[in-house]
Design an enzyme around this catalytic site. Structure first.
Site, PDB file in Angstrom:
ATOM      1  N   ASP A  32       0.833  -1.203   0.000  1.00 45.69           N
ATOM      2  CA  ASP A  32       0.000   0.000   0.000  1.00 45.69           C
ATOM      3  C   ASP A  32       0.868   1.254   0.000  1.00 45.69           C
ATOM      4  OD1 ASP A  32      -2.085  -1.663   0.119  1.00 45.69           O
ATOM      5  OD2 ASP A  32      -2.793  -1.065   2.132  1.00 45.69           O
ATOM      6  N   ALA A  33       1.956   1.193   0.777  1.00 48.59           N
ATOM      7  CA  ALA A  33       2.824   2.366   0.911  1.00 48.59           C
ATOM      8  C   ALA A  33       3.447   2.728  -0.434  1.00 48.59           C
ATOM      9  CB  ALA A  33       3.914   2.082   1.938  1.00 48.59           C
ATOM     10  N   GLU A  34       3.888   1.698  -1.149  1.00 46.77           N
ATOM     11  CA  GLU A  34       4.502   1.938  -2.455  1.00 46.77           C
ATOM     12  C   GLU A  34       3.464   2.510  -3.423  1.00 46.77           C
ATOM     13  OE1 GLU A  34       7.337   2.119  -3.578  1.00 46.77           O
ATOM     14  OE2 GLU A  34       7.357   1.647  -5.727  1.00 46.77           O
ATOM     15  N   ASP A  36       0.809   4.270  -2.669  1.00 45.77           N
ATOM     16  CA  ASP A  36       0.557   5.671  -2.297  1.00 45.77           C
ATOM     17  C   ASP A  36       1.687   6.578  -2.764  1.00 45.77           C
ATOM     18  OD1 ASP A  36      -1.744   4.883  -1.139  1.00 45.77           O
ATOM     19  OD2 ASP A  36      -1.000   4.919   0.932  1.00 45.77           O
ATOM     20  N   SER A  81     -35.873  -3.314 -15.812  1.00 43.34           N
ATOM     21  CA  SER A  81     -35.710  -4.065 -14.558  1.00 43.34           C
ATOM     22  C   SER A  81     -36.168  -5.494 -14.828  1.00 43.34           C
ATOM     23  CB  SER A  81     -36.482  -3.399 -13.427  1.00 43.34           C
ATOM     24  OG  SER A  81     -37.841  -3.473 -13.704  1.00 43.34           O
ATOM     25  N   LEU A  82     -36.297  -6.281 -13.797  1.00 41.79           N
ATOM     26  CA  LEU A  82     -36.635  -7.691 -14.008  1.00 41.79           C
ATOM     27  C   LEU A  82     -37.963  -8.038 -13.357  1.00 41.79           C
ATOM     28  CD1 LEU A  82     -33.156  -9.258 -13.146  1.00 41.79           C
ATOM     29  CD2 LEU A  82     -34.136  -8.969 -15.426  1.00 41.79           C
ATOM     30  N   GLU A 112     -26.946 -15.888 -11.645  1.00 44.96           N
ATOM     31  CA  GLU A 112     -26.102 -14.874 -11.006  1.00 44.96           C
ATOM     32  C   GLU A 112     -26.738 -14.463  -9.685  1.00 44.96           C
ATOM     33  OE1 GLU A 112     -25.903 -11.674 -13.862  1.00 44.96           O
ATOM     34  OE2 GLU A 112     -25.415 -13.088 -15.452  1.00 44.96           O
ATOM     35  N   LYS A 114     -28.128 -11.542  -7.202  1.00 45.97           N
ATOM     36  CA  LYS A 114     -28.737 -10.230  -7.428  1.00 45.97           C
ATOM     37  C   LYS A 114     -28.321  -9.300  -6.300  1.00 45.97           C
ATOM     38  CE  LYS A 114     -33.173  -8.067  -8.431  1.00 45.97           C
ATOM     39  NZ  LYS A 114     -33.251  -7.107  -7.357  1.00 45.97           N
ATOM     40  N   ASP A 116     -27.923  -6.125  -4.022  1.00 46.35           N
ATOM     41  CA  ASP A 116     -28.841  -5.079  -3.610  1.00 46.35           C
ATOM     42  C   ASP A 116     -28.081  -3.762  -3.597  1.00 46.35           C
ATOM     43  OD1 ASP A 116     -31.244  -4.210  -2.856  1.00 46.35           O
ATOM     44  OD2 ASP A 116     -31.143  -4.937  -0.785  1.00 46.35           O
ATOM     45  N   ARG A 135     -29.888   4.706 -13.441  1.00 47.51           N
ATOM     46  CA  ARG A 135     -31.035   4.280 -14.221  1.00 47.51           C
ATOM     47  C   ARG A 135     -32.081   5.382 -14.377  1.00 47.51           C
ATOM     48  NH1 ARG A 135     -34.131  -1.089 -12.994  1.00 47.51           N
ATOM     49  NH2 ARG A 135     -35.714  -0.040 -11.783  1.00 47.51           N
ATOM     50  N   TYR A 221     -22.757  -6.986 -15.012  1.00 53.94           N
ATOM     51  CA  TYR A 221     -23.465  -8.232 -15.319  1.00 53.94           C
ATOM     52  C   TYR A 221     -24.172  -8.243 -16.663  1.00 53.94           C
ATOM     53  CZ  TYR A 221     -27.044  -5.330 -13.050  1.00 53.94           C
ATOM     54  OH  TYR A 221     -27.857  -4.304 -12.681  1.00 53.94           O
ATOM     55  N   LYS A 285     -30.904 -16.012 -16.236  1.00 54.59           N
ATOM     56  CA  LYS A 285     -30.917 -15.416 -17.579  1.00 54.59           C
ATOM     57  C   LYS A 285     -30.747 -16.511 -18.617  1.00 54.59           C
ATOM     58  CE  LYS A 285     -28.715 -11.191 -15.982  1.00 54.59           C
ATOM     59  NZ  LYS A 285     -27.460 -10.446 -15.841  1.00 54.59           N
ATOM     60  N   LYS A 309     -36.585 -13.747  -5.947  1.00 51.24           N
ATOM     61  CA  LYS A 309     -36.441 -12.979  -4.709  1.00 51.24           C
ATOM     62  C   LYS A 309     -36.447 -13.932  -3.519  1.00 51.24           C
ATOM     63  CE  LYS A 309     -36.412  -8.539  -5.741  1.00 51.24           C
ATOM     64  NZ  LYS A 309     -37.322  -7.552  -5.278  1.00 51.24           N
ATOM     65  N   CYS A 403     -49.474   1.027  35.329  1.00 53.16           N
ATOM     66  CA  CYS A 403     -48.505   1.749  34.497  1.00 53.16           C
ATOM     67  C   CYS A 403     -47.122   1.685  35.155  1.00 53.16           C
ATOM     68  CB  CYS A 403     -48.954   3.198  34.343  1.00 53.16           C
ATOM     69  SG  CYS A 403     -47.713   4.227  33.537  1.00 53.16           S
ATOM     70  N   CYS A 406     -46.308   5.423  36.480  1.00 53.99           N
ATOM     71  CA  CYS A 406     -47.048   6.147  37.523  1.00 53.99           C
ATOM     72  C   CYS A 406     -47.868   5.199  38.396  1.00 53.99           C
ATOM     73  CB  CYS A 406     -47.963   7.195  36.893  1.00 53.99           C
ATOM     74  SG  CYS A 406     -49.318   6.460  35.953  1.00 53.99           S
ATOM     75  N   CYS A 419     -52.760   3.985  29.818  1.00 54.11           N
ATOM     76  CA  CYS A 419     -52.621   4.603  31.126  1.00 54.11           C
ATOM     77  C   CYS A 419     -53.490   5.854  31.041  1.00 54.11           C
ATOM     78  CB  CYS A 419     -51.159   4.980  31.399  1.00 54.11           C
ATOM     79  SG  CYS A 419     -51.016   6.023  32.864  1.00 54.11           S
ATOM     80  N   CYS A 424     -49.378  11.180  34.364  1.00 62.37           N
ATOM     81  CA  CYS A 424     -48.332  10.161  34.232  1.00 62.37           C
ATOM     82  C   CYS A 424     -47.058  10.782  33.653  1.00 62.37           C
ATOM     83  CB  CYS A 424     -48.836   9.042  33.310  1.00 62.37           C
ATOM     84  SG  CYS A 424     -47.525   7.908  32.814  1.00 62.37           S
TER      85      CYS A 424
HETATM   86  S1  IVH Z   1     -29.896  -8.019 -15.134  1.00 58.18           S
HETATM   87  C1  IVH Z   1     -32.266  -6.391 -18.591  1.00 58.18           C
HETATM   88  N1  IVH Z   1     -28.328  -9.065 -13.309  1.00 58.18           N
HETATM   89  O1  IVH Z   1     -31.745  -5.940 -10.178  1.00 58.18           O
HETATM   90  C2  IVH Z   1     -31.473  -6.983 -17.511  1.00 58.18           C
HETATM   91  N2  IVH Z   1     -29.753  -7.249 -12.684  1.00 58.18           N
HETATM   92  O2  IVH Z   1     -34.887  -5.775 -10.722  1.00 58.18           O
HETATM   93  C3  IVH Z   1     -31.114  -6.032 -16.472  1.00 58.18           C
HETATM   94  N3  IVH Z   1     -29.453  -6.512 -10.354  1.00 58.18           N
HETATM   95  O3  IVH Z   1     -32.263  -3.204 -12.296  1.00 58.18           O
HETATM   96  C4  IVH Z   1     -30.787  -6.527 -15.157  1.00 58.18           C
HETATM   97  N4  IVH Z   1     -27.893  -7.952  -9.815  1.00 58.18           N
HETATM   98  O4  IVH Z   1     -30.267  -3.138 -10.686  1.00 58.18           O
HETATM   99  C5  IVH Z   1     -29.278  -8.139 -13.573  1.00 58.18           C
HETATM  100  N5  IVH Z   1     -26.858 -10.026 -11.805  1.00 58.18           N
HETATM  101  C6  IVH Z   1     -27.787  -9.113 -12.077  1.00 58.18           C
HETATM  102  C7  IVH Z   1     -28.230  -8.193 -11.101  1.00 58.18           C
HETATM  103  C8  IVH Z   1     -29.225  -7.279 -11.449  1.00 58.18           C
HETATM  104  C9  IVH Z   1     -28.627  -6.934  -9.395  1.00 58.18           C
HETATM  105  C10 IVH Z   1     -30.446  -5.422 -10.190  1.00 58.18           C
HETATM  106  C11 IVH Z   1     -30.429  -4.395 -11.289  1.00 58.18           C
HETATM  107  C12 IVH Z   1     -31.780  -4.456 -11.923  1.00 58.18           C
HETATM  108  C13 IVH Z   1     -32.616  -5.063 -10.844  1.00 58.18           C
HETATM  109  C14 IVH Z   1     -33.757  -5.833 -11.467  1.00 58.18           C
END
Ligand code: IVH
Length: 666
Positions: A32-34, A36, A81-82, A112, A114, A116, A135, A221, A285, A309, A403, A406, A419, A424
């Protein structure tokens, strides 16, 4: 050849290599020192020779750019989104549809985790990062490049000169969140509630130096234009991204057919807590890119992928104690003191047990091991007792009949204990706390614990005492942590509260069911508290939103000599009881629009901001629906933001809000 130029190139190469090794490959060939030392050498050279500073220099990662707002970016392809699956059955159904549409007997999938975090899009042209965008609403996001390049693993340059768009998740590791929170606790700052909100807040920092300190990380991803770049499968495109230097999650796995998918689900449901980042599910996927067009899309989601989920997380912990709180209305609530435990990204050590029936139905006892449930952002709940772990000698929990503050006998109404003693101490303290809270007079700088101390010392035992604090100056200055400056600030804000609009005073009195909104309606009609007191019961009833119960409560409050006197004394002390005339707002952006606020604002309290907008003719509501015109988003926003997105409601972040307000107030 220019010696400096040569050295800059050399240092850039080395630093990029070390960065990649450390942050992408998780191994390092230098201390790390090097590292930096080399970074400082490059910084010094660039200061001396600004002409040699490349915009993609490794030094740009430490932050320093302060923006006043984020540029809007229209995504070249919508950021989708998914759809969600919550069970094995949902996953099998998804697989069935894919097989039906493609005619395959066994579908090659990619599994994969997911993460958060916060979805991010990176766009490269000619091998250089063009921008990083959030997004937003899926169509238009925000340019947060300056903050995203502080993530050391994000490549600034790549060895591929095609136009490339990559999506992934920016997140904060559990370890970083814990370290940050430990520091924040020491400095008395509010704690970051969970990793996702912390990451989202950091990416939206206008000062990239702050973002750099938050130590964000990212996994990539999705190679958006993989098919045009001649890839046949999603898995190949991810392997290629990894080769280009992107951090791709090693937990991914190719699975042939639904049975292998379900094995992965089982394995990762268990592995979840051992990962150093929060995951809220898994992603399935279809691997074959040629099938994407065949499967197609819905309005917001692709049909070639689905998110599984996890069920709400459940942990087991011990109840160390149960104590009762008594609120200002006298309502008694049992609370569990827990052995601290981590669930769904937050550490919890208290949980409400709602009421006696709840405790009795689940037979919760002190010393029991209980299940704690938490899904997403909701408040954790005790969902049951682990009877196998119960020590057989534990006595049943016996709800007190008096209570705890009181000793007045408690009265039970609809499974809730009250109460009913007006004197009180717990009720009194909570009434005082309510009086000064933003639900009442909104007196800043005076928190609940200070009010409690004042009460216990006999300095403030009723509302009027707040306005005679000067009589106790010496005593207050003797208290721990109160300087002359603090004392002056407190008394100044208290004095200023005398000029509050009358509805705030009316709400602060704490008449049951007469909160801020109702008080506003009443003051719009009667223009003063005295006019309202003089009004007949029927006249009160004819006020919008005022029913029998509210009208009765108002009449009772002012017919009771004790509470009536209290009101008269406060009025006599100069507290305003007359509605402040509203100037009809001229035409402006906010006039007639409905808005909802979520998250914490940094420049003013939510109440202040709401008042500013309302003064311009805007209307505040508490829940997001299609009637709402925009959502104001502060730091650590709640789930309202998702709802607003799904309804295509415009999001306005704090900086933009301030500009709009300035413009409208001109
Ligand atoms: S694929 C069209 N892969 O989950 C495909 N999403 O509700 C786009 N997320 O908006 C998403 N890990 O923010 C994909 N391995 C993963 C993910 C992932 C987290 C999030 C992402 C997306 C939301 C879907």
């Amino acid at each position: 050849m220019d010696k400096d130029k040569e050295r800059v190139e050399e240092l850039t190469k080395l630093l990029n290599k070390y960065n990649y090794e450390y942050y992408v490959l998780n191994q390092s060939s230098v201390s790390d020192a090097e590292f930096d030392r080399l970074m400082q050498e490059l910084q010094a050279l660039e200061t001396r020779r600004p002409d040699l500073k490349d915009k993609f220099s490794p030094t740009s990662r430490v932050g320093g750019m302060v923006s006043s707002e984020f540029r809007k970016i229209t995504h070249s392809r919508m950021m989708l989104s998914l759809a969600n699956a919550f069970s094995e059955k949902d996953l099998r159904e998804f697989d069935r549809k894919v097989r039906q549409a493609t005619g395959l007997r066994e579908v090659p999938y990619m599994m994969e985790v997911k993460i958060d975090g916060l979805a991010m899009s990176l766009v490269y042209e000619n091998g250089e990062l063009q921008y990083a965008a959030t997004r937003g609403d899926g169509v238009i996001g925000e340019d947060v490049t300056q903050n995203v390049i502080t993530i050391p693993s994000v490549p600034l340059k790549i060895k591929d000169f095609r136009n490339i768009e990559i999506r992934g998740e920016v997140y904060m590791s559990k370890k970083t969140l814990n370290t940050l929170n430990a520091e924040r606790e020491k400095r008395g700052l509010p704690l970051l509630s969970n990793a996702r909100n912390a990451a989202a807040g950091s990416v939206r920092q206008l000062d990239s130096k702050i973002a750099a300190k938050r130590k964000l990380e990212a996994f990539w991803y999705y190679f958006v234009n993989a098919a045009e770049c001649d890839f046949e499968t999603h898995s190949d495109s991810l392997d290629y991204l990894q080769k280009l230097g992107f951090r791709v999650n090693p937990e991914r796995r190719k699975c042939l057919g639904i049975e292998e998918v379900l094995d992965y689900v089982k394995e990762y449901t268990e592995k979840r807590s051992s990962l150093d980042y929060d995951i809220d599910g898994l992603v399935l996927k279809v691997d074959e890119l040629a099938l994407y067009d065949i499967l197609g899309y819905t309005m917001k989601t692709p049909k070639w992928a689905i998110a599984y989920k996890f069920p709400p997380e459940e942990v087991v912990t011990k109840i160390k104690d149960i104590f009762l709180t008594v609120g200002r209305t006298g309502r008694v609530v049992p609370n569990a003191v827990l052995e601290p435990v981590r669930v769904a990204g937050s550490v919890i050590q208290r949980a409400t047990l709602n009421n006696e029936d709840f405790v009795r139905n689940l037979d919760i006892r002190i010393g029991d091991y209980v299940y704690i449930h938490k899904a997403g952002d909701v408040i954790p709940e005790v969902s049951g007792v682990d009877l196998n772990k119960r020590n057989k000698t534990l006595p049943k929990y016996k709800f007190q009949s008096t209570c705890p503050y009181c000793h007045h006998p408690l009265v039970k109404k609809d499974s809730i204990h009250y109460c009913v003693n007006d004197m009180c101490p717990s009720r009194s303290i909570n009434k005082l706390v309510f009086f000064i809270s933003d639900q009442g007079m909104d007196i800043k700088g005076l928190g609940p614990s200070l009010v409690e101390d004042f009460f216990n010392l006999g300095i403030v035992t009723n509302f009027a005492d707040f306005y005679t604090l000067a009589d106790h100056k010496e005593e207050i200055m003797d208290m721990d942590g109160i300087s002359e400056k603090t004392y002056n600030a407190i008394t100044r804000t208290i004095e200023a509260s005398k000029r509050n609009d009358a509805y705030m005073f009316l709400a602060a009195l704490g008449i049951p069911m007469v909160g801020k909104k109702t008080s506003q309606t009443l003051m719009e009609k009667y223009q003063s508290i005295d006019n309202m007191i003089d009004a007949s019961f029927d006249d009160l009833l004819s006020t919008p939103d005022v029913g029998m119960q509210i009208a009765t409560n108002i009449k009772h409050y002012f017919a009771n000599p004790q509470t009536r006197d209290q009101y008269e004394i406060l009025k006599g002390m100069g507290i305003n009881t007359i509605a402040i005339k509203k100037v009809v707002a001229k035409d402006n952006f906010f006039k007639g629009k409905r808005f909802v606020l979520t998250g914490t604002l940094s420049s003013a309290s939510r109440t202040e901001m709401t008042e500013r907008i309302e003064a311009l003719g805007g209307k505040s509501t508490s829940s997001v629906s299609s009637m709402v015109n925009f959502l104001i988003v502060g730091e650590n926003p709640g789930s309202k933001i998702d709802k607003a997105r799904s309804l295509n409601i415009r999001l306005i972040y704090e900086e933009e809000l301030l500009e709009l307000l300035d413009e409208a107030e001109k």
